[in-house]
Design a protein around this motif. Sequence first.
Motif, PDB file in Angstrom:
ATOM      1  N   ARG A  74      -6.108 -11.365  28.722  1.00 24.58           N
ATOM      2  CA  ARG A  74      -6.699 -11.125  30.246  1.00 24.58           C
ATOM      3  C   ARG A  74      -7.682 -12.467  30.537  1.00 24.58           C
ATOM      4  N   VAL A  75      -8.002 -12.739  31.798  1.00 23.85           N
ATOM      5  CA  VAL A  75      -8.402 -13.734  32.467  1.00 23.85           C
ATOM      6  C   VAL A  75      -9.722 -13.358  32.862  1.00 23.85           C
ATOM      7  N   VAL A 102       6.136 -10.283  10.524  1.00 23.43           N
ATOM      8  CA  VAL A 102       7.074  -9.271  11.331  1.00 23.43           C
ATOM      9  C   VAL A 102       6.325  -8.779  12.705  1.00 23.43           C
ATOM     10  N   THR A 103       6.796  -9.557  13.714  1.00 18.16           N
ATOM     11  CA  THR A 103       6.229  -9.092  15.104  1.00 18.16           C
ATOM     12  C   THR A 103       7.026  -8.068  15.639  1.00 18.16           C
ATOM     13  N   GLN A 104       6.019  -6.947  15.990  1.00 19.54           N
ATOM     14  CA  GLN A 104       6.753  -5.873  16.392  1.00 19.54           C
ATOM     15  C   GLN A 104       7.054  -5.696  17.797  1.00 19.54           C
ATOM     16  N   THR A 105       5.962  -6.146  18.599  1.00 14.31           N
ATOM     17  CA  THR A 105       5.955  -6.111  19.846  1.00 14.31           C
ATOM     18  C   THR A 105       4.554  -6.829  20.700  1.00 14.31           C
ATOM     19  N   TRP A 106       4.816  -7.059  22.152  1.00 13.81           N
ATOM     20  CA  TRP A 106       3.634  -7.268  22.688  1.00 13.81           C
ATOM     21  C   TRP A 106       3.226  -6.357  23.943  1.00 13.81           C
ATOM     22  N   LEU A 107       2.107  -5.628  24.036  1.00 13.36           N
ATOM     23  CA  LEU A 107       2.084  -4.972  24.972  1.00 13.36           C
ATOM     24  C   LEU A 107       1.569  -5.511  26.270  1.00 13.36           C
ATOM     25  N   ASP A 108       2.464  -5.443  27.121  1.00 10.95           N
ATOM     26  CA  ASP A 108       2.121  -5.779  28.916  1.00 10.95           C
ATOM     27  C   ASP A 108       1.492  -4.758  29.553  1.00 10.95           C
ATOM     28  N   ALA A 109       0.216  -4.564  29.113  1.00 12.17           N
ATOM     29  CA  ALA A 109      -0.476  -3.713  29.922  1.00 12.17           C
ATOM     30  C   ALA A 109      -1.987  -3.931  29.674  1.00 12.17           C
ATOM     31  N   ASN A 110      -2.529  -3.443  30.801  1.00 14.80           N
ATOM     32  CA  ASN A 110      -4.222  -3.706  30.854  1.00 14.80           C
ATOM     33  C   ASN A 110      -4.538  -2.431  30.431  1.00 14.80           C
ATOM     34  N   SER A 126      -7.104 -19.035  40.701  1.00 10.18           N
ATOM     35  CA  SER A 126      -6.562 -19.202  41.804  1.00 10.18           C
ATOM     36  C   SER A 126      -6.239 -20.561  42.225  1.00 10.18           C
ATOM     37  N   TYR A 127      -6.918 -21.536  41.538  1.00 17.86           N
ATOM     38  CA  TYR A 127      -6.594 -22.973  41.956  1.00 17.86           C
ATOM     39  C   TYR A 127      -5.212 -23.118  41.310  1.00 17.86           C
ATOM     40  N   GLY A 128      -4.228 -23.214  41.868  1.00 18.77           N
ATOM     41  CA  GLY A 128      -2.745 -23.486  41.268  1.00 18.77           C
ATOM     42  C   GLY A 128      -2.056 -21.964  41.257  1.00 18.77           C
ATOM     43  N   GLN A 129      -2.643 -20.949  41.668  1.00 20.03           N
ATOM     44  CA  GLN A 129      -2.202 -19.495  41.660  1.00 20.03           C
ATOM     45  C   GLN A 129      -1.518 -19.095  40.405  1.00 20.03           C
ATOM     46  N   LEU A 130      -2.559 -19.274  39.386  1.00 24.89           N
ATOM     47  CA  LEU A 130      -2.182 -19.036  37.662  1.00 24.89           C
ATOM     48  C   LEU A 130      -2.129 -17.441  37.565  1.00 24.89           C
ATOM     49  N   SER A 131      -1.804 -16.552  38.665  1.00 28.05           N
ATOM     50  CA  SER A 131      -1.969 -15.361  38.201  1.00 28.05           C
ATOM     51  C   SER A 131      -1.237 -14.700  37.220  1.00 28.05           C
ATOM     52  N   ASP A 132      -0.182 -15.391  36.691  1.00 32.00           N
ATOM     53  CA  ASP A 132       0.534 -14.789  35.560  1.00 32.00           C
ATOM     54  C   ASP A 132       0.385 -15.669  34.226  1.00 32.00           C
ATOM     55  N   LEU A 133      -0.594 -16.491  34.147  1.00 25.33           N
ATOM     56  CA  LEU A 133      -0.598 -17.078  33.160  1.00 25.33           C
ATOM     57  C   LEU A 133      -1.118 -16.493  31.661  1.00 25.33           C
ATOM     58  N   HIS A 134      -1.731 -15.464  32.048  1.00 21.69           N
ATOM     59  CA  HIS A 134      -2.360 -14.579  30.790  1.00 21.69           C
ATOM     60  C   HIS A 134      -1.047 -14.004  30.125  1.00 21.69           C
ATOM     61  N   ARG A 135      -0.168 -13.612  31.061  1.00 20.81           N
ATOM     62  CA  ARG A 135       1.002 -12.859  30.476  1.00 20.81           C
ATOM     63  C   ARG A 135       1.898 -13.791  29.914  1.00 20.81           C
ATOM     64  N   GLU A 136       2.081 -14.923  30.489  1.00 18.27           N
ATOM     65  CA  GLU A 136       2.907 -15.877  29.996  1.00 18.27           C
ATOM     66  C   GLU A 136       2.162 -16.527  28.398  1.00 18.27           C
TER      67      GLU A 136
END
Length: 385
Positions: free
Chosen positions: A126-127, A161-169, A134-144
């Motif tokens: 999370r950010v 052993v990497t199981q998953t990454w939960l893409d949810a708030n 907002s400077y550079g519109q990095l709204s998806d940086l946390h997900r990347e």
Amino acid sequence: MKRLPLLMLLLLALPAHAEWFITWGQAPVIDGETDAAREQAIEDALRQAMLQAGASVSSIQSLHNGKLAHDRFQIRSNSEIRQYTLLEERRNAEKIQVRVRAYVVAEQSRCSGGLYAKSISLIRFRVTNPDQASYGQLSDLHRELTRQLFNRLAGQRQNFVTQTWLDANLGLDPSRQSPGDSRDSGQLQALASQTDSQYLVFGQIDDLAVRDAQGNVLTAWLRDPIRQFGLRIYLFDGLTGELVDQGHYQTQAPWSFAADALVDVHSQSFWQSAWGQEVSRHLDRVALDLQGKLQCSKPTARIIRVEGDKYHINLGKRYGIKVGDRFYIEQKANFQDDNGRERIVRQPTLRSMEVKQVFEDNAIMSPGGGYAPANIQRGDLAVLE
């Protein structure tokens, strides 16, 4: 050929194997400090060589004028670079790239836990200050960044052993917690059970400020801005829901994009920029720090099925489990204190179990001596001896 004029690794002498590696390293040039950037680039190349060697890093310390100075970064590894040669250097106004040939002695693990991979999942970062993004519109940086770190851990198959990454708030705020705190333990335990993980990792991006060369925060576009990057990483024991460790990573680099640019954080141009490379370098550090922190921890399994005197656990070949490994059982004895907070208690049993059959993601144990501890149930834990 050079013999560690830059780095010294403090390690115990253990049985080892050695190999030559050729790797690239890079670092941004900040305020024209090319010597400092070159040193960081060589460190990056040597770190990549150790990673390729499958090593795990105890302490790496800088040498200045032949004298030990301070830790530049810490990755924990049982490896040593005996010598290296700087083969090539490329430089422009924003960055320095170096190609290094390094002779790496990779030590064998000095702990039994190092022979086993640990199951781990990531929760989307999370950010903390969205206005800075907002400077550079990095709204998806946390997900990347979550995805990038997940891929790095997935590449360390001998450790994770990497199981998953939960893409949810999920509404979690680990900054409220301290090691041993269990206020969100129920939710974290449920997530760990859902993802079949022993450990959970969560991150908070807490600094994306853009500044000028004097360190003043920019409120409007100026030439040659410097952008900060701050990341806090939280490591949870998913079996108890407790925070077991946390780390803070802070850096800065030139920001080469226009103030009104819509930056694609998934693009090659972003990750090849000076700022993107610096962020990438710190994600490498995070991955190696997690490796070091969990290197010697012993894998803990869940009992997933009880069938007579056969006890099925959720760890198998992918984790390094083999026939003959022994586990002892820990049974839950949690209680609520006078304030209504759940306290986690585990009662270890006196008798151990021996692994009789191993499959890819699970195994079957039976009690040693033919006598099983009483009342073993699904959800109880099996800890490697």
